[in-house]
Motif scaffolding. Sequence first.
Motif, PDB file in Angstrom:
ATOM      1  N   ASN A 295      41.501  16.258 -16.110  1.00 56.68           N
ATOM      2  CA  ASN A 295      40.238  16.620 -15.950  1.00 56.68           C
ATOM      3  C   ASN A 295      39.989  18.145 -16.338  1.00 56.68           C
ATOM      4  OD1 ASN A 295      41.142  17.690 -13.654  1.00 56.68           O
ATOM      5  ND2 ASN A 295      39.608  16.781 -12.403  1.00 56.68           N
ATOM      6  N   ASP A 296      40.802  18.740 -17.169  1.00 52.87           N
ATOM      7  CA  ASP A 296      40.469  20.221 -17.407  1.00 52.87           C
ATOM      8  C   ASP A 296      39.318  20.230 -18.610  1.00 52.87           C
ATOM      9  OD1 ASP A 296      42.070  22.024 -15.890  1.00 52.87           O
ATOM     10  OD2 ASP A 296      43.804  20.571 -16.784  1.00 52.87           O
ATOM     11  N   PHE A 297      39.297  19.397 -19.406  1.00 56.22           N
ATOM     12  CA  PHE A 297      38.270  19.423 -20.389  1.00 56.22           C
ATOM     13  C   PHE A 297      36.838  19.236 -19.927  1.00 56.22           C
ATOM     14  CE2 PHE A 297      35.625  17.063 -23.725  1.00 56.22           C
ATOM     15  CZ  PHE A 297      35.410  18.192 -24.569  1.00 56.22           C
ATOM     16  N   THR A 298      35.938  20.216 -19.995  1.00 56.31           N
ATOM     17  CA  THR A 298      34.723  20.092 -19.320  1.00 56.31           C
ATOM     18  C   THR A 298      33.383  19.936 -20.440  1.00 56.31           C
ATOM     19  OG1 THR A 298      35.426  21.490 -17.554  1.00 56.31           O
ATOM     20  CG2 THR A 298      33.062  21.481 -17.820  1.00 56.31           C
ATOM     21  N   LEU A 299      32.685  19.104 -20.276  1.00 58.03           N
ATOM     22  CA  LEU A 299      31.427  18.893 -21.137  1.00 58.03           C
ATOM     23  C   LEU A 299      30.371  19.598 -20.766  1.00 58.03           C
ATOM     24  CD1 LEU A 299      31.961  14.807 -21.227  1.00 58.03           C
ATOM     25  CD2 LEU A 299      32.183  16.057 -23.199  1.00 58.03           C
ATOM     26  N   GLY A 300      30.164  20.180 -19.599  1.00 57.69           N
ATOM     27  CA  GLY A 300      29.050  20.764 -19.093  1.00 57.69           C
ATOM     28  C   GLY A 300      29.012  20.588 -17.625  1.00 57.69           C
ATOM     29  N   ASN A 301      27.697  20.821 -17.139  1.00 60.51           N
ATOM     30  CA  ASN A 301      27.759  20.618 -15.843  1.00 60.51           C
ATOM     31  C   ASN A 301      26.309  19.858 -15.529  1.00 60.51           C
ATOM     32  OD1 ASN A 301      26.528  21.464 -12.738  1.00 60.51           O
ATOM     33  ND2 ASN A 301      28.611  22.288 -12.803  1.00 60.51           N
ATOM     34  N   ILE A 302      26.255  18.924 -14.526  1.00 57.30           N
ATOM     35  CA  ILE A 302      25.201  17.998 -14.262  1.00 57.30           C
ATOM     36  C   ILE A 302      23.935  18.767 -13.636  1.00 57.30           C
ATOM     37  CG2 ILE A 302      25.725  17.504 -11.712  1.00 57.30           C
ATOM     38  CD1 ILE A 302      24.803  15.033 -14.605  1.00 57.30           C
ATOM     39  N   ARG A 303      24.132  19.890 -13.153  1.00 57.36           N
ATOM     40  CA  ARG A 303      22.949  20.664 -12.520  1.00 57.36           C
ATOM     41  C   ARG A 303      22.050  21.107 -13.959  1.00 57.36           C
ATOM     42  NH1 ARG A 303      27.093  23.343  -9.347  1.00 57.36           N
ATOM     43  NH2 ARG A 303      26.542  23.020  -7.488  1.00 57.36           N
TER      44      ARG A 303
END
Length: 348
Positions: A295-303
């Motif tokens: 889970n290192d690849f990040t799409l952005g943040n739900i906030r």
Amino acid sequence: MIRHELRLIHLQLTKKCNLRCPFCGQWGEAGYMEGDSAADLSIEDWLRAVDQAVCYREETGVAPEFILWGGEPLLSRAFEPVSDALQEANFRTALITNGALLEKNAEVINRNIKTLYVSIDGPAEIHNRLRHSSHLFEKIEHGISRIDSKVLRVVLFTLCGENYHAAADFPFLAARLGFDQVIFQNLIYCTPAQARDYRQWLKTSFGQDAPHLASWICEEAEAWTARLPEVTARLQTEHYPIPVEIYPSEIHANNITQWFDALVSLKIGTAPCLMPYRHLHINHDGNAHFCVDFNDFTLGNIRSCSISELFNNDLARRFREESPKCNTLCARCPWYYNKTLKIDTHPQ
């Protein structure tokens, strides 16, 4: 071309855990959570994510299923309000737990959860020793007795060197405890070379690092894996009182040792993993990923982004395009072989 539609969402309600299992990718000896200083999302943030899932369902006609986990999700103050909201919105919801707090939370589980997954590593002596908790098995035994039969109660049993010899007899014990099903899982891992290539790809294409990947690197198979064919043969031929599955389903007695042989390519041709096309994982801190474990690849943040935006943004599109050619991690991850991405349910 694979159509992308969001069928499964993991909500990691908290990073907190009441155990320190040595093999755990999060809090174990090589776990990545120890250095994570980010706070858990607020209850309001989680409830907003549920509202966004409702919007996604209304916009697309696709109703995702949910899995609540952690850390240990039953430590989170958000568990009850979030599971209440998911139930009210008519989302099918599962829970993954270590079982220590089942009895305390039985009422909420019975009200909101369709499928309960409890991690158990074997009979009491083995499980308590592996989990470094002297009475954990007994807590699970008391707790599961409070869970209604309408909830599908599933054991997640991860095969390892300390418990493989007890695996073939365990389904009989699980049935006596009141469980409906046992799922045996193989250890997830990647090789040092795969980790190197993946890190280079993330850095080159997305400008992202991969600090969590070290938790999953394995140099070579251990000696105990040579005994797995006989264990697997019995698991697949014994007449048990409850259903027994081995993940991934492609594994059987004649090929299980290949799971631990990094020189053998197990990927199904060039078919990509379906997780980027069907799944979203929301971390405890709001960061969104396609994969639960890598889970290192990040799409952005739900906030700052909605569920629909995270699932359909430019990062998501480019990851889907490049992953079949550049991502070499998936071969030893059971999610790669999961072609439905649905939680287990009672037979209709």
